[in-house]
Design an enzyme around this catalytic site. Sequence first.
Site, short mmCIF file in Angstrom:
data_model
loop_
_atom_site.label_atom_id
_atom_site.label_comp_id
_atom_site.label_asym_id
_atom_site.label_seq_id
_atom_site.Cartn_x
_atom_site.Cartn_y
_atom_site.Cartn_z
N HIS A 1 0.85 -1.19 0.00
CA HIS A 1 0.00 0.00 0.00
C HIS A 1 0.88 1.24 0.00
CE1 HIS A 1 -3.89 -1.92 1.79
NE2 HIS A 1 -3.33 -2.70 0.87
N GLU B 1 0.88 3.87 1.85
CA GLU B 1 1.34 4.28 3.17
C GLU B 1 2.52 3.43 3.63
OE1 GLU B 1 -3.27 4.37 3.44
OE2 GLU B 1 -1.72 3.35 2.25
N CYS C 1 -6.28 1.91 5.76
CA CYS C 1 -6.94 0.69 6.21
C CYS C 1 -6.37 0.28 7.57
CB CYS C 1 -6.70 -0.43 5.18
SG CYS C 1 -4.98 -1.00 5.11
N CYS D 1 -2.49 -0.32 7.49
CA CYS D 1 -1.74 0.93 7.39
C CYS D 1 -1.87 1.78 8.65
CB CYS D 1 -2.16 1.71 6.15
SG CYS D 1 -1.73 0.83 4.62
#
Length: 161
Positions: free
Chosen positions: A54, A56, A84, A87
């Site tokens: 992801h 992040e 999410c 993260c």
Amino acid sequence: MERDHERWMRLALLEAEEAAREGEVPVGAVVVREERVIGRGHNRVEGTNDPTAHAEILAIGAAAEALGSRRLEGAALYVTLEPCFMCAGAIVLARLDRLVFGATDPKAGACVSLAGVVQDPRLNHRVDLLHGILEDESRALLEEFFRKKREEDEGAPREDA
């Protein structure tokens, strides 16, 4: 102060646009400390076949490498979409001071939508939170990406035909 947030969020949006060009869900992130970007990332889940790739996570990893430390105290993460659960956990573990995000994510967001992980008082670190910065631009990028994806899927030949 708001102009500074917009400035950094625009860099996150550039990362999100790069993700879209690569066929990834357009989410981008930058980590800022002392008025300079120390980490950046955009979604790379599809290209790497890595469910943890992801924006992040990649930006936090780059920032930790740049600082030579897993602790990112004094730093802020700017991301185009609400993080999410994975993260949000990484944000807390990295000891970021602040999280700034654009669009909320009612289906997977773990900061304000489904949960408040980054500010949960049961955790040993809490993150200052600001959201809605360049929200319309962040949401528009996602909506356009998924609109195109649906159109492509509708035009693709069906396997059962």
